[in-house]
Design a protein around this motif. Structure first.
Motif, PDB file in Angstrom:
ATOM      1  N   GLY A   1       1.879 -12.983  -6.777  1.00 50.95           N
ATOM      2  CA  GLY A   1       0.932 -12.968  -5.659  1.00 50.95           C
ATOM      3  C   GLY A   1       1.037 -14.245  -4.848  1.00 50.95           C
ATOM      4  O   GLY A   1       0.714 -15.330  -5.346  1.00 50.95           O
TER       5      GLY A   1
ATOM      6  N   LEU B   1       5.030  -8.209  -0.829  1.00 50.95           N
ATOM      7  CA  LEU B   1       5.116  -8.141   0.634  1.00 50.95           C
ATOM      8  C   LEU B   1       6.379  -8.860   1.101  1.00 50.95           C
ATOM      9  O   LEU B   1       6.835  -9.803   0.464  1.00 50.95           O
ATOM     10  CB  LEU B   1       3.895  -8.794   1.274  1.00 50.95           C
ATOM     11  CG  LEU B   1       2.539  -8.211   0.883  1.00 50.95           C
ATOM     12  CD1 LEU B   1       1.413  -8.955   1.587  1.00 50.95           C
ATOM     13  CD2 LEU B   1       2.477  -6.732   1.236  1.00 50.95           C
TER      14      LEU B   1
ATOM     15  N   PRO C   1      -8.042 -14.197   6.512  1.00 52.96           N
ATOM     16  CA  PRO C   1      -9.232 -14.125   7.374  1.00 52.96           C
ATOM     17  C   PRO C   1      -8.946 -13.804   8.847  1.00 52.96           C
ATOM     18  O   PRO C   1      -9.682 -13.024   9.456  1.00 52.96           O
ATOM     19  CB  PRO C   1      -9.898 -15.503   7.193  1.00 52.96           C
ATOM     20  CG  PRO C   1      -9.531 -15.870   5.792  1.00 52.96           C
ATOM     21  CD  PRO C   1      -8.098 -15.386   5.624  1.00 52.96           C
TER      22      PRO C   1
ATOM     23  N   LEU D   1      -7.545  -2.545   5.915  1.00 49.63           N
ATOM     24  CA  LEU D   1      -7.189  -3.898   6.324  1.00 49.63           C
ATOM     25  C   LEU D   1      -7.234  -4.839   5.126  1.00 49.63           C
ATOM     26  O   LEU D   1      -8.311  -5.197   4.642  1.00 49.63           O
ATOM     27  CB  LEU D   1      -8.187  -4.355   7.403  1.00 49.63           C
ATOM     28  CG  LEU D   1      -7.862  -5.628   8.159  1.00 49.63           C
ATOM     29  CD1 LEU D   1      -6.438  -5.614   8.688  1.00 49.63           C
ATOM     30  CD2 LEU D   1      -8.829  -5.806   9.309  1.00 49.63           C
TER      31      LEU D   1
ATOM     32  N   GLU E   1     -16.391  -7.434  11.607  1.00 50.67           N
ATOM     33  CA  GLU E   1     -15.471  -8.321  12.349  1.00 50.67           C
ATOM     34  C   GLU E   1     -14.466  -7.500  13.156  1.00 50.67           C
ATOM     35  O   GLU E   1     -14.180  -7.810  14.310  1.00 50.67           O
ATOM     36  CB  GLU E   1     -14.733  -9.247  11.371  1.00 50.67           C
ATOM     37  CG  GLU E   1     -15.640 -10.330  10.799  1.00 50.67           C
ATOM     38  CD  GLU E   1     -14.997 -11.162   9.709  1.00 50.67           C
ATOM     39  OE1 GLU E   1     -15.667 -12.081   9.207  1.00 50.67           O
ATOM     40  OE2 GLU E   1     -13.828 -10.896   9.346  1.00 50.67           O
TER      41      GLU E   1
HETATM   42  C1  LIG Z   1      -9.290  -8.881   6.891  1.00 52.62           C
HETATM   43  C2  LIG Z   1      -9.851  -9.900   5.954  1.00 52.62           C
HETATM   44  C3  LIG Z   1     -10.714 -10.882   6.448  1.00 52.62           C
HETATM   45  C4  LIG Z   1     -11.244 -11.836   5.586  1.00 52.62           C
HETATM   46  N1  LIG Z   1     -12.072 -12.807   6.087  1.00 52.62           N
HETATM   47  C5  LIG Z   1     -12.527 -13.779   5.272  1.00 52.62           C
HETATM   48  C6  LIG Z   1     -13.324 -14.855   5.791  1.00 52.62           C
HETATM   49  O1  LIG Z   1     -13.621 -14.906   6.985  1.00 52.62           O
HETATM   50  N2  LIG Z   1     -13.738 -15.819   4.925  1.00 52.62           N
HETATM   51  C7  LIG Z   1     -13.415 -15.798   3.587  1.00 52.62           C
HETATM   52  O2  LIG Z   1     -13.803 -16.699   2.833  1.00 52.62           O
HETATM   53  N3  LIG Z   1     -12.680 -14.776   3.076  1.00 52.62           N
HETATM   54  C8  LIG Z   1     -12.228 -13.788   3.884  1.00 52.62           C
HETATM   55  N4  LIG Z   1     -11.467 -12.768   3.367  1.00 52.62           N
HETATM   56  C9  LIG Z   1     -11.237 -12.714   1.902  1.00 52.62           C
HETATM   57  C10 LIG Z   1     -10.034 -13.543   1.506  1.00 52.62           C
HETATM   58  O3  LIG Z   1      -8.981 -13.352   2.398  1.00 52.62           O
HETATM   59  C11 LIG Z   1      -9.633 -13.152   0.082  1.00 52.62           C
HETATM   60  O4  LIG Z   1     -10.697 -13.592  -0.739  1.00 52.62           O
HETATM   61  C12 LIG Z   1      -8.326 -13.802  -0.330  1.00 52.62           C
HETATM   62  O5  LIG Z   1      -7.265 -13.272   0.424  1.00 52.62           O
HETATM   63  C13 LIG Z   1      -8.060 -13.576  -1.815  1.00 52.62           C
HETATM   64  O6  LIG Z   1      -6.829 -14.106  -2.108  1.00 52.62           O
HETATM   65  P1  LIG Z   1      -6.002 -13.621  -3.368  1.00 52.62           P
HETATM   66  O7  LIG Z   1      -4.745 -14.465  -3.346  1.00 52.62           O
HETATM   67  O8  LIG Z   1      -6.841 -13.627  -4.573  1.00 52.62           O
HETATM   68  O9  LIG Z   1      -5.654 -12.085  -3.104  1.00 52.62           O
HETATM   69  P2  LIG Z   1      -4.870 -11.314  -1.956  1.00 52.62           P
HETATM   70  O10 LIG Z   1      -5.061 -11.984  -0.651  1.00 52.62           O
HETATM   71  O11 LIG Z   1      -5.264  -9.893  -2.103  1.00 52.62           O
HETATM   72  O12 LIG Z   1      -3.331 -11.447  -2.348  1.00 52.62           O
HETATM   73  C14 LIG Z   1      -2.782 -10.839  -3.483  1.00 52.62           C
HETATM   74  C15 LIG Z   1      -1.273 -10.833  -3.312  1.00 52.62           C
HETATM   75  O13 LIG Z   1      -0.679 -10.341  -4.505  1.00 52.62           O
HETATM   76  C16 LIG Z   1       0.404  -9.480  -4.170  1.00 52.62           C
HETATM   77  N5  LIG Z   1       0.632  -8.561  -5.290  1.00 52.62           N
HETATM   78  C17 LIG Z   1      -0.291  -7.724  -5.862  1.00 52.62           C
HETATM   79  N6  LIG Z   1       0.281  -7.046  -6.891  1.00 52.62           N
HETATM   80  C18 LIG Z   1       1.571  -7.457  -6.960  1.00 52.62           C
HETATM   81  C19 LIG Z   1       2.653  -7.118  -7.809  1.00 52.62           C
HETATM   82  N7  LIG Z   1       2.506  -6.225  -8.808  1.00 52.62           N
HETATM   83  N8  LIG Z   1       3.853  -7.715  -7.604  1.00 52.62           N
HETATM   84  C20 LIG Z   1       3.998  -8.630  -6.610  1.00 52.62           C
HETATM   85  N9  LIG Z   1       2.999  -8.986  -5.778  1.00 52.62           N
HETATM   86  C21 LIG Z   1       1.804  -8.413  -5.949  1.00 52.62           C
HETATM   87  C22 LIG Z   1      -0.068  -8.796  -2.905  1.00 52.62           C
HETATM   88  O14 LIG Z   1       1.024  -8.321  -2.151  1.00 52.62           O
HETATM   89  C23 LIG Z   1      -0.802  -9.935  -2.187  1.00 52.62           C
HETATM   90  O15 LIG Z   1       0.014 -10.652  -1.305  1.00 52.62           O
HETATM   91  C24 LIG Z   1     -10.932 -11.800   4.199  1.00 52.62           C
HETATM   92  C25 LIG Z   1     -10.068 -10.808   3.708  1.00 52.62           C
HETATM   93  C26 LIG Z   1      -9.532  -9.864   4.568  1.00 52.62           C
HETATM   94  C27 LIG Z   1      -8.623  -8.812   4.035  1.00 52.62           C
END
Ligand SMILES: Cc1cc2nc3c(=O)[nH]c(=O)nc-3n(C[C@H](O)[C@H](O)[C@H](O)COP(=O)(O)OP(=O)(O)OC[C@H]3O[C@@H](n4cnc5c(N)ncnc54)[C@H](O)[C@@H]3O)c2cc1C
Length: 407
Positions: free
Chosen positions: A7, A34, A42, A126, A156
């Motif tokens: 990830g 990806l 965000p 999204l 949003e």
């Molecule tokens: C549209 C949007 C707007 C947002 N706005 C805000 C905001 O204004 N303020 C705020 O605080 N938070 C916001 N968030 C929330 C914040 O973006 C998330 O909390 C954050 O992205 C979490 O990060 P993460 O790395 O845990 O997970 P993710 O961002 O979900 O990333 C997980 C990654 O793991 C990869 N992955 C999963 N499984 C596998 C696998 N088996 N093999 C290889 N790769 C894999 C995926 O491709 C992905 O790239 C928003 C989220 C979205 C979607």
């Protein structure tokens, strides 16, 4: 030592960054399914949607040369299909095995889907940059949109589409917008903001059916029989944590991959961070989905692996932007609590204010709109365990800064 991170989003990149800042000199391998440069999430519901697409690199989580400069091997377009904890290996979808000494699961969450809209064109979720690019391209040719889900992401997207001249309807199942995440006062504030801007908001509304015409989205039928037509449909009804990979490997899961306060899973040498992880002993009892939590849990896992002291505990914080207004919140507003008391504190600027929520007499959250000072002071109170009296919260003349400093 070789650390593999699955990830490459906010949590995964935050983790490898923290590892290098902690002085870790071993191998860091970052894998993501990806394709391309990892982008921030965000902006995907905000600035990205109205950007022209020529320069999406400005939303990059890190510049392209940052990975090489920090000796981080980024493997994109590669899905991890299995973990073999006994052999300390991961297996990619193409069958390649890679060995690790420590493994970090930063695999996030997946949007909930509506089965009725499966395989229909013109329907968007999204989560990742490709989703947002698809939505942006469709919006360019659309004059109307329906958004199912009145949470932060749905609102949003609605705000961004309304600002670009679309006719937008938001359908929310709960009696109020943001019911799961915000105080009633903040829900009303955003409902008013959207109404003033021309968003049509329908709350307390069940979706009976989603219909297609020649395979493309055509309309939504509500449970009261109303039919709503639009050029496109956006579904923003929350996410489910990615747990399947961990579960298959015998790691304990619940509503997330279960971890202790050091981000260690039930399997030795394997950690989980970000949106997909659920801390067993969390004071909040829920998974927290925010950039701050991704960053904080990444720092914690890095400290654990390097044998350093964990970072200081912070109140969870979050922000949202709609129609040029910024909401900042700290703490967690309980989704349902009979004894919740929410008080409004005027901000320094005429249109700024903050809502201070108390549960059982204790301050549990502060949400500030256009009021960064109110947010900072509320967050400081939460982190110091301070609960100002109700009168002092509502009294604009009360010196909250001195109150925080004195404790
Ligand atoms: C549209 C949007 C707007 C947002 N706005 C805000 C905001 O204004 N303020 C705020 O605080 N938070 C916001 N968030 C929330 C914040 O973006 C998330 O909390 C954050 O992205 C979490 O990060 P993460 O790395 O845990 O997970 P993710 O961002 O979900 O990333 C997980 C990654 O793991 C990869 N992955 C999963 N499984 C596998 C696998 N088996 N093999 C290889 N790769 C894999 C995926 O491709 C992905 O790239 C928003 C989220 C979205 C979607």
């Amino acid at each position: 030592m070789r650390v593999i991170v699955i990830g490459a989003s906010h949590a995964g990149i935050g983790f490898v960054d923290a590892m290098r800042r902690n002085g870790f000199d071993g191998e860091l391998v970052l894998i993501d399914s990806l394709v391309g440069q990892p982008l921030e999430r965000p902006p995907l519901s905000k600035a990205f949607l109205c950007a022209d697409g020529e320069d999406d690199g400005r939303f990059a989580l890190r510049k392209a040369d940052w990975f090489a400069d920090n000796r981080i091997e980024l493997i994109d377009g590669c899905r991890v299909a299995a973990i073999h904890p006994d052999a300390r290996q991961i297996e990619t979808a193409s069958g390649e095995h890679m060995s690790y000494d420590r493994l970090v699961l930063a695999i996030g969450a997946t949007p909930r889907r509506l089965p009725a809209a499966a395989h229909m064109s013109g329907v968007f979720e999204l989560r990742h940059p490709d989703d947002a690019a698809g939505l942006r391209a469709a919006a360019a040719d659309a004059s109307s949109a329906i958004v199912i889900g009145g949470g932060y992401i749905g609102l949003e997207v609605a705000a961004t589409l309304v600002k670009s001249g679309k006719d937008v309807t938001v359908i929310e199942a709960a009696p109020r917008l943001l019911a799961r995440v915000a105080s009633p006062a903040i829900s009303s504030f955003f409902a008013g903001l959207h109404a003033d801007a021309g968003t049509k908001v329908i709350t307390d509304a069940g979706v009976e059916d989603i219909a297609a015409d020649h395979g493309g989205f055509s309309h939504v039928t509500l449970s009261d029989g109303r039919q709503l037509l639009a050029d496109m449909l956006v579904v923003g009804i929350g996410v489910t944590p990615e747990t399947a990979l961990a579960e298959k490997a015998g790691i304990e899961t619940g509503n997330g991959i279960l971890v202790d306060s050091d981000m260690q899973t039930s399997m030795a040498g394997i950690y989980a961070i970000g949106d997909g992880a659920l801390q067993r002993d969390s004071a909040y009892g829920i998974r927290i989905e925010s950039v701050h939590n991704a960053q904080d849990s990444a720092e914690r896992a890095a400290a654990t692996i390097n044998g350093h002291a964990p970072p200081a505990v912070q109140a969870p914080w979050f922000w949202s932007e709609q129609f040029g207004l910024r909401l900042q919140s700290a703490g967690i507003v309980p989704a349902a609590a009979d004894d919740l008391v929410c008080l409004r504190r005027p901000g320094k600027r005429a249109d700024g204010f903050s809502i201070w929520s108390f549960r059982g007499g204790e301050l549990c959250a502060v949400e500030a709109v256009g009021d960064p000072a109110g947010y900072m002071l509320g967050k400081a109170c939460l982190e110091k365990g301070l609960s100002p009296t109700h009168d002092s919260v509502t009294d604009a003349a009360f010196d909250m800064k001195a109150f925080v400093a004195a404790k």
